[in-house]
Design a protein around this motif. Structure first.
Motif, short mmCIF file in Angstrom:
data_model
loop_
_atom_site.label_atom_id
_atom_site.label_comp_id
_atom_site.label_asym_id
_atom_site.label_seq_id
_atom_site.Cartn_x
_atom_site.Cartn_y
_atom_site.Cartn_z
N GLN A 74 5.60 -2.09 -11.87
CA GLN A 74 4.78 -1.38 -10.87
C GLN A 74 3.41 -2.04 -10.73
O GLN A 74 2.87 -2.13 -9.62
CB GLN A 74 4.62 0.10 -11.28
CG GLN A 74 5.89 0.93 -11.18
CD GLN A 74 6.47 0.94 -9.77
OE1 GLN A 74 5.74 0.97 -8.77
NE2 GLN A 74 7.80 0.88 -9.68
N LYS A 77 3.79 -5.15 -8.66
CA LYS A 77 3.98 -4.78 -7.25
C LYS A 77 2.65 -4.37 -6.63
O LYS A 77 2.32 -4.76 -5.50
CB LYS A 77 4.99 -3.62 -7.17
CG LYS A 77 5.27 -3.08 -5.78
CD LYS A 77 6.12 -4.07 -4.97
CE LYS A 77 6.66 -3.44 -3.69
NZ LYS A 77 5.62 -3.01 -2.75
N ASP A 81 0.77 -6.16 -3.47
CA ASP A 81 0.37 -5.43 -2.26
C ASP A 81 -1.12 -5.61 -2.00
O ASP A 81 -1.55 -5.80 -0.86
CB ASP A 81 0.71 -3.94 -2.40
CG ASP A 81 2.21 -3.69 -2.41
OD1 ASP A 81 2.97 -4.60 -1.99
OD2 ASP A 81 2.63 -2.61 -2.87
#
Length: 427
Positions: A74, A77, A81
């Motif tokens: 996570q 990620k 982003d």
């Protein structure tokens, strides 16, 4: 006319992962990750995040637990982003995840499939730095051999996309594989043969280099050999430059020196050989110790070991233990030795308040108290210096002279010194 804009090459970003276990408490894990960050920095990566997990031991499947792996995923990620949404380009996506222990092929394959970024372990990071630092043909051969030894059991993960899905014999039944050898296995076996052949060639080359080195050592005459040993980045090369007035590469990076440098020194009327050796480190890969056998022979054949310690490092006592264990593994534990505590200029301590009744910790110990403790422990067989500020270097020369002279008389009783001096003129 076209304009070419040269963009700045940004360093790769890295995430570090370590475990807190019964054998390795939180404080020790932090020290190991500090060192891992220094290794990453030496290799050219910038650490952006650390993850730790309290467990009984590493998972055989993914090293960390599923929940922690998901947490790392996570974070990667989120960084990706953020990098996509950053118009300035300042935010970098995570380029690699570095684990503080050696990973098996299975662990590496599973972690890579889940995180979808480059996965390194402590061993591969050290090997990468060694490959970057290797200058001579000997060092390059040693590093290449260690890399192939590390790669061999991990070959399978490189060919997962070509692995066979089915089983059975060529006639369509049973558990055999005759007639169903897919391209993945063929390529894997081919790569394995190539690597094994390459390892054999590199070993032969190192045997030849070792013979040359042995001949060189024999041709050095009847001289006492002194070897500087110690943890990596404690200032051995700086000390070597000061003592022998040579120009050995020295830098505040891990493993700045890979190749053993040997210089002839003369103090007063006494010539001897001084060798600067590769630094040791925690969890030093076995493959590297094996590959650097010829380099470590300088330590094995030394008559006197000068153990250099960075006294400004908060965990210098642990580093001493690591070096002593490595020397014991090399069969050098019984050699005459002395400890030289370097970097006294960088030593810091915290003074306790007068009304503080809590027990003193190692952070509260002054340099003078430390000197008294170690001088008593080593029966005075240690010295405190600053190679950077050239403090106590003359004293070091005097002690070296006395120790080398004593060893010289024992080993070569009928061999005169370089030239005779009156006893009153001796150091």
């Amino acid at each position: 006319m076209k304009e070419f804009v040269i963009s700045e090459v940004k360093a790769e970003t890295a995430v570090l992962v370590g475990l807190i276990t019964q054998e390795q408490d939180e404080a020790k894990t932090k020290e190991y990750l500090d060192e891992l960050e220094f290794l990453a920095d030496t290799a050219g990566a910038v650490t952006v995040k650390r993850f730790t997990q309290k467990v009984q031991g590493p998972s055989q499947v993914t090293y960390v637990g599923k929940g922690k792996l998901e947490e790392i995923k996570q974070y990667i990620k989120m960084q990706e982003d953020a990098a996509d949404d950053d118009p300035t380009g300042e935010t970098q996506p995570v380029g690699m995840v570095i684990f503080d222990d050696e990973l098996s092929a299975k662990q590496m394959r599973n972690i890579e499939a889940e995180l979808k970024v480059k996965i390194l372990d402590r061993t591969s990071l050290i090997l990468d730095i060694f490959a970057m630092r290797a200058q001579t043909a000997e060092a390059k051969t040693q590093v290449e051999l260690a890399q192939y030894r590390y790669m061999l059991p991990r070959l399978q993960r490189l060919w997962t996309h070509l692995e066979r899905q089915g089983g059975g014999s060529g006639s369509g039944g049973g558990k055999g594989s005759v007639g169903l050898r897919g391209p993945g296995e063929t390529q894997l076996e081919m790569d394995r043969r190539i690597i094994l052949h390459r390892i054999t060639l590199l070993k032969q080359r190192l045997v030849e280099i070792d013979k040359q080195k042995t001949t060189q050592r024999k041709n050095r005459g009847r001289l006492i050999r002194v070897a500087l040993v110690g943890y990596t980045n404690v200032g051995k090369s700086t000390m070597m430059n000061l003592l022998s007035k040579s120009d050995v590469f020295a830098e505040n990076k891990l493993f700045a020196t890979l190749d053993t440098t040997v210089r002839k020194m003369v103090i007063d009327n006494l010539p001897f050989l001084l060798a600067d050796t590769v630094g040791f480190i925690r969890k030093l890969p076995t493959d590297l110790v094996d590959s650097f056998k010829s380099t470590l022979d300088e330590v094995r054949e030394a008559d006197l070991l000068v153990h250099v310690v960075d006294i400004s490092h908060p965990d210098f006592e642990e580093q001493i233990k690591v070096v002593e264990k490595t020397l014991s593994d090399l069969g050098c534990a019984d050699k005459p030795s002395m400890i030289v505590f370097n970097k006294i200029d960088a030593y810091t301590w915290i003074e306790k308040e007068a009304d503080d009744l809590t027990p003193s910790t190692k952070e509260n110990v002054t340099l003078d108290e430390l000197k008294k403790t170690w001088m008593a422990k080593m029966q005075g067989d240690c010295l405190f210096i600053s190679a950077k500020e050239k403090r106590n270097i003359d004293t070091l020369r005097e002690i070296l002279y006395q120790k080398v002279r004593q060893l010289h008389v024992q080993k070569y009783p009928y061999n005169d010194f370089l030239y005779q001096v009156e006893e009153s003129e001796a150091l």
